[in-house]
Design a protein around this motif. Structure first.
Motif, PDB file in Angstrom:
ATOM      1  N   ARG A 238     -20.043   9.683  26.554  1.00 56.96           N
ATOM      2  CA  ARG A 238     -19.793   8.316  26.074  1.00 56.96           C
ATOM      3  C   ARG A 238     -20.424   7.294  27.009  1.00 56.96           C
ATOM      4  N   ASP A 239     -20.372   7.547  28.299  1.00 58.41           N
ATOM      5  CA  ASP A 239     -20.990   6.625  29.256  1.00 58.41           C
ATOM      6  C   ASP A 239     -22.505   6.557  29.037  1.00 58.41           C
ATOM      7  N   LEU A 240     -23.123   7.717  28.815  1.00 59.70           N
ATOM      8  CA  LEU A 240     -24.568   7.751  28.597  1.00 59.70           C
ATOM      9  C   LEU A 240     -24.950   7.028  27.309  1.00 59.70           C
ATOM     10  N   LEU A 241     -24.165   7.237  26.254  1.00 58.98           N
ATOM     11  CA  LEU A 241     -24.463   6.595  24.980  1.00 58.98           C
ATOM     12  C   LEU A 241     -24.263   5.080  25.033  1.00 58.98           C
ATOM     13  N   ALA A 242     -23.486   4.624  26.005  1.00 54.79           N
ATOM     14  CA  ALA A 242     -23.219   3.188  26.126  1.00 54.79           C
ATOM     15  C   ALA A 242     -24.315   2.456  26.904  1.00 54.79           C
ATOM     16  N   THR A 243     -25.215   3.202  27.557  1.00 56.87           N
ATOM     17  CA  THR A 243     -26.279   2.562  28.334  1.00 56.87           C
ATOM     18  C   THR A 243     -27.496   2.309  27.464  1.00 56.87           C
TER      19      THR A 243
END
Length: 296
Positions: A238-243
């Protein structure tokens, strides 16, 4: 904006006596592979276009093709004698080797030879290319914008698909965690039955040693760490998809880690409902990895 490595754009333009057509295509790749086909007589054009593409995208196998034609191009075509000699020599060698093997080739025609790349130069070397280069670079701006817009649209669709798959993985992890108590009771019942059978048929067996072995089996079958790592991977995804930065390679590595934990979970399951969840988990992870291959 998230970008896909799949994209396409085309465009047309004209200036003075020239008209041209652009075409850009891209597919997925491990890194950035730029393949440009542009007129080599326009000094500095290829380097300029390559630099602009390199700034706009970071991954993908990208092909750029520029077809440039002058209204009076036929009158400007000049025979490249050196290239013609080299071509004729190559044709003669091909025909000779074919004859040695008893192979008959169709005769070459003048039109066919003139159509080979480099035999006819379509531009006089004396003409200044600065003006046409400036026009082409200006026109390329809109083509590049359209190309990036398509990659972004594809990337937005991928973002939605990947987010949904991460949600599915999280739901399956929760389902697996909910089965832990039922699995523990099932394993306890089976172990007690197995222990009873062993004690009935093993005279002199040490009860303490048997209990220790059973305890070790229970520890090895514990899935707490796998569930914790899977939850951690969900958070990382989720963190990666938010960048906004390119994360395709990181997501690809993360799906490998997801798959590793799902495999371990399946091998430790020893409980039919949990085995089913592990298989469902692997299915979603495999689908996610296929989608990740297209993320820049």
């Amino acid at each position: 904006m998230r970008q896909s490595m799949t994209g396409f754009a085309s465009g047309q333009g004209s200036a003075g006596r020239y008209r041209w057509t652009w075409e850009i295509r891209s597919v997925n790749a491990r890194g950035l592979d730029l393949r440009l086909r542009v007129p080599d007589w326009i000094e500095g054009l290829e380097a300029a276009l390559r630099a602009r593409l390199g700034k706009a995208v970071s991954r993908g196998n990208i092909s750029l093709n520029l077809r440039l034609q002058a209204e009076d191009e036929a009158a400007l075509q000049v025979l490249n004698s050196a290239q013609l000699d080299a071509t004729l020599s190559a044709l003669a060698e091909v025909e000779a080797r074919a004859m040695d093997r008893g192979i008959t080739l169709a005769p070459a025609t003048a039109t066919g030879i003139l159509g080979l790349r480099g035999v006819l130069d379509s531009k006089s070397g004396d003409e200044d290319s600065a003006e046409i280069r400036a026009a082409l670079e200006a026109d390329f701006t809109n083509v590049l914008k359209s190309f990036c817009a398509m990659r972004e649209a594809e990337g937005e669709a991928l973002q939605a698909v990947l987010s949904d798959q991460v949600d599915q993985i999280e739901a399956l992890i929760a389902e697996a965690a909910a089965l832990v108590d039922a699995r523990r009771e099932d394993m306890s019942t089976r172990m007690k039955a197995a222990l009873a059978r062993v004690m009935e048929n093993a005279d002199g067996a040490d009860p303490d040693r048997v209990s220790q072995e059973l305890a070790m089996i229970a520890v090895k079958a514990d899935i707490t760490e796998e569930l914790d790592r899977l939850r951690s991977h969900v958070s990382a995804a989720r963190d990666l998809l938010a960048t906004d930065s390119p994360v395709g390679r990181k997501l690809d590595f993360l799906t490998q880690e997801f798959n590793r934990e799902a495999n371990t979970l399946g091998s430790k399951a020893q409980f039919q409902p949990l085995t089913r969840v592990a298989l469902d988990l692997k299915t979603v992870i495999d689908q996610m990895r296929e989608q990740v291959q297209n993320v820049e």
